[in-house]
Design a protein around this motif. Structure first.
Motif, PDB file in Angstrom:
ATOM      1  N   SER A 282      -9.814  -9.336  20.672  1.00  0.00           N
ATOM      2  CA  SER A 282      -8.662  -9.283  19.773  1.00  0.00           C
ATOM      3  C   SER A 282      -7.685 -10.359  20.237  1.00  0.00           C
ATOM      4  N   TYR A 283      -6.570  -9.980  20.840  1.00  0.00           N
ATOM      5  CA  TYR A 283      -5.609 -10.986  21.276  1.00  0.00           C
ATOM      6  C   TYR A 283      -5.421 -10.948  22.786  1.00  0.00           C
ATOM      7  N   LEU A 284      -4.960 -12.058  23.308  1.00  0.00           N
ATOM      8  CA  LEU A 284      -4.763 -12.240  24.741  1.00  0.00           C
ATOM      9  C   LEU A 284      -3.315 -12.625  24.985  1.00  0.00           C
ATOM     10  N   LEU A 285      -2.647 -11.870  25.863  1.00  0.00           N
ATOM     11  CA  LEU A 285      -1.256 -12.134  26.221  1.00  0.00           C
ATOM     12  C   LEU A 285      -1.151 -12.229  27.732  1.00  0.00           C
ATOM     13  N   ILE A 286      -0.666 -13.359  28.227  1.00  0.00           N
ATOM     14  CA  ILE A 286      -0.509 -13.594  29.661  1.00  0.00           C
ATOM     15  C   ILE A 286       0.959 -13.870  29.940  1.00  0.00           C
ATOM     16  N   GLU A 287       1.513 -13.101  30.883  1.00  0.00           N
ATOM     17  CA  GLU A 287       2.912 -13.278  31.268  1.00  0.00           C
ATOM     18  C   GLU A 287       3.055 -14.231  32.460  1.00  0.00           C
ATOM     19  N   GLU A 288       2.394 -13.893  33.543  1.00  0.00           N
ATOM     20  CA  GLU A 288       2.472 -14.678  34.777  1.00  0.00           C
ATOM     21  C   GLU A 288       1.141 -14.560  35.493  1.00  0.00           C
ATOM     22  N   GLY A 289       1.072 -15.106  36.688  1.00  0.00           N
ATOM     23  CA  GLY A 289      -0.129 -15.000  37.491  1.00  0.00           C
ATOM     24  C   GLY A 289      -0.623 -16.365  37.921  1.00  0.00           C
ATOM     25  N   THR A 290      -1.604 -16.359  38.806  1.00  0.00           N
ATOM     26  CA  THR A 290      -2.233 -17.580  39.298  1.00  0.00           C
ATOM     27  C   THR A 290      -3.714 -17.511  38.956  1.00  0.00           C
ATOM     28  N   TYR A 291      -4.222 -18.556  38.282  1.00  0.00           N
ATOM     29  CA  TYR A 291      -5.580 -18.524  37.739  1.00  0.00           C
ATOM     30  C   TYR A 291      -6.344 -19.779  38.146  1.00  0.00           C
ATOM     31  N   GLN A 292      -7.488 -19.578  38.751  1.00  0.00           N
ATOM     32  CA  GLN A 292      -8.411 -20.679  39.035  1.00  0.00           C
ATOM     33  C   GLN A 292      -9.733 -20.312  38.381  1.00  0.00           C
ATOM     34  N   LEU A 336      -3.445 -15.968  20.947  1.00  0.00           N
ATOM     35  CA  LEU A 336      -3.379 -16.151  22.397  1.00  0.00           C
ATOM     36  C   LEU A 336      -1.993 -16.670  22.749  1.00  0.00           C
ATOM     37  N   THR A 337      -1.302 -15.959  23.654  1.00  0.00           N
ATOM     38  CA  THR A 337       0.052 -16.341  24.058  1.00  0.00           C
ATOM     39  C   THR A 337       0.133 -16.418  25.571  1.00  0.00           C
ATOM     40  N   VAL A 338       0.671 -17.523  26.078  1.00  0.00           N
ATOM     41  CA  VAL A 338       0.918 -17.688  27.509  1.00  0.00           C
ATOM     42  C   VAL A 338       2.410 -17.891  27.696  1.00  0.00           C
ATOM     43  N   ASN A 339       3.032 -16.998  28.455  1.00  0.00           N
ATOM     44  CA  ASN A 339       4.465 -17.103  28.707  1.00  0.00           C
ATOM     45  C   ASN A 339       4.791 -17.632  30.093  1.00  0.00           C
ATOM     46  N   GLY A 340       3.800 -17.773  30.957  1.00  0.00           N
ATOM     47  CA  GLY A 340       4.030 -18.284  32.298  1.00  0.00           C
ATOM     48  C   GLY A 340       2.758 -18.182  33.112  1.00  0.00           C
ATOM     49  N   GLY A 341       2.821 -18.681  34.345  1.00  0.00           N
ATOM     50  CA  GLY A 341       1.674 -18.638  35.231  1.00  0.00           C
ATOM     51  C   GLY A 341       1.266 -20.021  35.682  1.00  0.00           C
ATOM     52  N   THR A 342       0.327 -20.057  36.621  1.00  0.00           N
ATOM     53  CA  THR A 342      -0.219 -21.305  37.142  1.00  0.00           C
ATOM     54  C   THR A 342      -1.717 -21.293  36.891  1.00  0.00           C
ATOM     55  N   PHE A 343      -2.234 -22.328  36.210  1.00  0.00           N
ATOM     56  CA  PHE A 343      -3.613 -22.330  35.739  1.00  0.00           C
ATOM     57  C   PHE A 343      -4.331 -23.604  36.183  1.00  0.00           C
ATOM     58  N   THR A 344      -5.443 -23.432  36.862  1.00  0.00           N
ATOM     59  CA  THR A 344      -6.354 -24.532  37.148  1.00  0.00           C
ATOM     60  C   THR A 344      -7.666 -24.179  36.466  1.00  0.00           C
ATOM     61  N   ILE A 345      -8.002 -24.912  35.411  1.00  0.00           N
ATOM     62  CA  ILE A 345      -9.152 -24.557  34.584  1.00  0.00           C
ATOM     63  C   ILE A 345     -10.085 -25.754  34.469  1.00  0.00           C
ATOM     64  N   ASP A 346     -11.359 -25.524  34.785  1.00  0.00           N
ATOM     65  CA  ASP A 346     -12.408 -26.519  34.587  1.00  0.00           C
ATOM     66  C   ASP A 346     -13.502 -25.827  33.787  1.00  0.00           C
ATOM     67  N   ALA A 347     -13.667 -26.219  32.523  1.00  0.00           N
ATOM     68  CA  ALA A 347     -14.548 -25.490  31.617  1.00  0.00           C
ATOM     69  C   ALA A 347     -15.505 -26.438  30.906  1.00  0.00           C
ATOM     70  N   ALA A 348     -16.736 -25.964  30.681  1.00  0.00           N
ATOM     71  CA  ALA A 348     -17.697 -26.759  29.936  1.00  0.00           C
ATOM     72  C   ALA A 348     -17.277 -26.915  28.482  1.00  0.00           C
ATOM     73  N   ASP A 349     -16.611 -25.894  27.934  1.00  0.00           N
ATOM     74  CA  ASP A 349     -16.108 -25.940  26.559  1.00  0.00           C
ATOM     75  C   ASP A 349     -14.576 -25.957  26.619  1.00  0.00           C
ATOM     76  N   ASP A 350     -13.900 -25.515  25.557  1.00  0.00           N
ATOM     77  CA  ASP A 350     -12.442 -25.549  25.538  1.00  0.00           C
ATOM     78  C   ASP A 350     -11.845 -24.849  26.751  1.00  0.00           C
ATOM     79  N   ALA A 351     -10.749 -25.374  27.246  1.00  0.00           N
ATOM     80  CA  ALA A 351     -10.083 -24.727  28.380  1.00  0.00           C
ATOM     81  C   ALA A 351      -9.295 -23.510  27.912  1.00  0.00           C
TER      82      ALA A 351
END
Length: 603
Positions: A282-292, A336-351
């Motif tokens: 359905s939908y994705l909501l991210i407030e904060e966090g650290t993502y690798q 999809l909503t991102v309100n904050g956080g730190t993201f390091t994303i390496d993806a074969a398709d869309d990030a």
């Protein structure tokens, strides 16, 4: 009712309302504090308030509570191939431990071959405290919630716990058990201890209802999804290291498309997945966090793209099972909503991908992708944040693109900003698409694109911000490309690229704009000075160029300016707000053969 509450919050996020945090979290797991009993319905049902205009309440006080009374709790001691318990509410048959009543149960010891089953009434709330527990089941779940109103699995402070499946799942009832932790009912994981989950077969954690995680340190290795929830997954905090053969975190409800949402308030996530890193049905909501996140080995495993005009080779590849696997960094079938956080994303398709609307209202992104950096099937809005896209096919793509703020630095092998497809479009190359536009009203944008720098299959509007484009070096693309109208009314823009397909802004612009054919080398400074020598705009191009479009608020009709491009310079007298000098046959000015300015046909 729960879905309506978080949907209201999601809509608030899409309108760039600032994110909020749950108040009153408990970080302790002390065993001597008062018990939060399963029958304490007032505490259980009252949700923790959040500072939000929509008053979203997604975590109950009980979800956050990690304390328990060890003196009154039932003790379950695992003893190799069997177990013992201090209450008749626990039934033991060999290695199978069945909890039948509401209460708190402290589990410790090792069970070499067996499982814990919760089989309580639909009114009972059960708390399982893992306190140095190790459970292995060769052919089923280590913990199986068959029936209860809600189950809480608490990781006792300072303890290490291990749950594992040995490689197969043999049916023990009508339910298709296929995870190390498998729950048919609402499930909450909390505490400050650690939990290692190994699923040689199947999934790490599966909840067929609502799954909440509010704390703990998790290391999950799974053949399929690391964490899966049907109605929802809600994460308040925790440390997650996930290695998965499919998605790292996956929420989906095939029976109700409005369920299957994913809400992450905070946490630390290291995800290595063969499918999507984080996926919401359905939908994705991210407030904060650290993502690798590393999805399917990263951008190095992305598909090979062609730059052929109007042709997308992705639509002509044979469809194999491998090709059908989604390998995006973060994906939502809805908004999809991102309100904050730190993201390091390496993806074969869309990030970052949404099949609906995508809103970025904050956060720091470091992205490498085999396809799009950010993609939305509908509206894509960026209001704040720091976005660095080191590698992409197209940097930012949406049906409409609104950039209102933030800092963006992107590199694309095709288009930098793309509204409604570009090479992905199945329509006419040069026909404007109704409702499609790119609007830049704020922020600072740096684009290095081998295709079109900014490409709109509809309109292009610039009313503010700073935009700098190192466009293509081939004459088959342009630094600016639009099929509708183009207007500039504010901001600073410098776009340098090839001259063959160059376009300037249209005559309806209210801010002056200059386009000239002028040759410069990579690394050369492009600057515009007024008659007194004052620098009005300046920028260093990243690639060689033969055409420059430049606009800034200080440009006025009747004044003379000097455009310097490396060692070359040209003097310009603005007779109109839209100026196109050096109007050669390759499109230097308005009406040029290949479309140098407004009114020039593109061929």
């Amino acid at each position: 009712m729960k879905r309506k509450r978080i949907l209201a919050f999601l809509l608030a996020g899409l309108m760039a309302i600032s994110a909020c945090t749950v108040q009153g979290k408990s970080d302790s797991s002390t065993s001597e504090s008062s018990t939060v009993t399963a029958g304490d319905s007032e505490k259980e049902e009252s949700s923790v308030s959040q500072e939000s205009s929509s008053d979203v309440k997604e975590f109950t006080q009980r979800d956050l509570e990690t304390s328990y009374d060890a003196a009154s709790a039932v003790s379950i001691e695992l003893q190799g191939n069997t177990a013992s318990a201090s209450s008749n509410a626990v039934q033991i048959s060999g290695g199978t431990v069945t909890i039948t009543e509401e209460g708190t149960y402290i589990v410790s010891g090792t069970l070499n071959e067996g499982m814990i089953i919760v089989e309580a009434s639909d009114k009972d709330k059960v708390q399982i405290v893992l306190s140095g527990a190790e459970i292995t089941s060769a052919s089923s779940a280590a913990i199986y919630v068959r029936s209860a109103k809600k189950v809480f699995v608490t990781l006792a402070e300072g303890t290490e716990n291990t749950l594992a499946n040995g490689g197969s799942y043999i049916a023990i009832d009508d339910n298709n058990i296929d995870a190390v932790i498998f729950s048919k009912e609402d499930l909450t994981l909390n505490g400050s201890g650690s939990l290692t989950i190994t699923a040689v077969a199947g999934y790490g954690i599966v909840c067929k209802d609502d799954l909440a995680i509010t704390g703990g340190n998790y290391e999950i290795t799974a053949e399929k999804h690391g964490i899966e929830g049907k109605d929802s997954i809600r994460i308040a905090d925790g440390i997650f290291t996930i290695i998965s053969g499919k998605d790292g975190i996956h929420a989906e409800n095939d029976d109700n498309e409005e369920e299957g949402y994913l809400y992450i308030e905070n946490g630390t996530f290291t995800i290595t997945s063969e499918g999507d890193g984080i996926s919401a049905g359905s939908y994705l909501l991210i407030e904060e966090g650290t993502y690798q996140i590393l999805a399917r080995g990263g951008s190095a495993n992305g598909r090979t793209h062609s730059s052929s005009w109007g042709f997308d080779p992705r639509q002509n590849q044979s469809t194999t099972q491998e090709d059908s696997v989604s390998t995006k960094g973060m994906k939502a079938s809805g908004s999809l909503t991102v309100n904050g956080g730190t993201f390091t994303i390496d993806a074969a398709d869309d990030a970052v991908h949404s099949n609906g609307d995508l809103a970025v209202n904050g956060g720091v992104f470091q992205i490498s992708t085999g396809d799009d950096g950010f993609h939305a099937d509908n509206a894509l809005t960026i209001t704040a944040g720091t976005i660095t896209i080191d590698n992409s096919y197209e940097g930012i793509e949406g049906l409409t693109i609104e950039i209102q703020g933030g800092y963006i630095d992107l590199t694309a092998s095709d288009d930098g900003l793309n509204a409604a497809g570009g090479n992905d479009s199945s329509g006419s190359m040069f026909t404007a698409t109704e409702g499609v536009y790119i609007h830049i009203s704020g922020g600072e944008i740096h684009i290095n694109a081998s295709g079109d720098g900014i490409d709109s299959n509809g309109d292009l509007l610039v009313s503010g911000g700073e935009t700098y484009v190192s466009g293509p070096t081939d004459n088959g693309n342009g630094a600016l490309d639009y099929d509708g109208s183009a207007e500039i009314s504010g901001g600073v823009l410098i776009a340098a690229g090839s001259s063959g397909m160059a376009q300037n802004f249209g005559s309806s612009s209210t801010q002056g704009t200059i386009m000239v054919n002028i040759v410069g080398a990579a690394g050369s400074v492009i600057s515009l000075r007024d008659s007194s020598g004052q620098v009005l705009a300046s920028w260093t191009a990243e690639k060689a160029y033969s055409n420059v479009v430049i606009s800034c608020p200080e440009l006025v009709v009747g004044e003379t300016y000097t455009l310097q491009a490396g060692d070359s310079s040209t003097e310009i007298t603005m007779n109109t707000l839209v100026y196109g000098g050096s109007g050669g046959t390759m499109g230097g000015g308005p009406g040029g053969m290949m479309g140098g300015g407004p009114g020039g046909p593109r061929r």
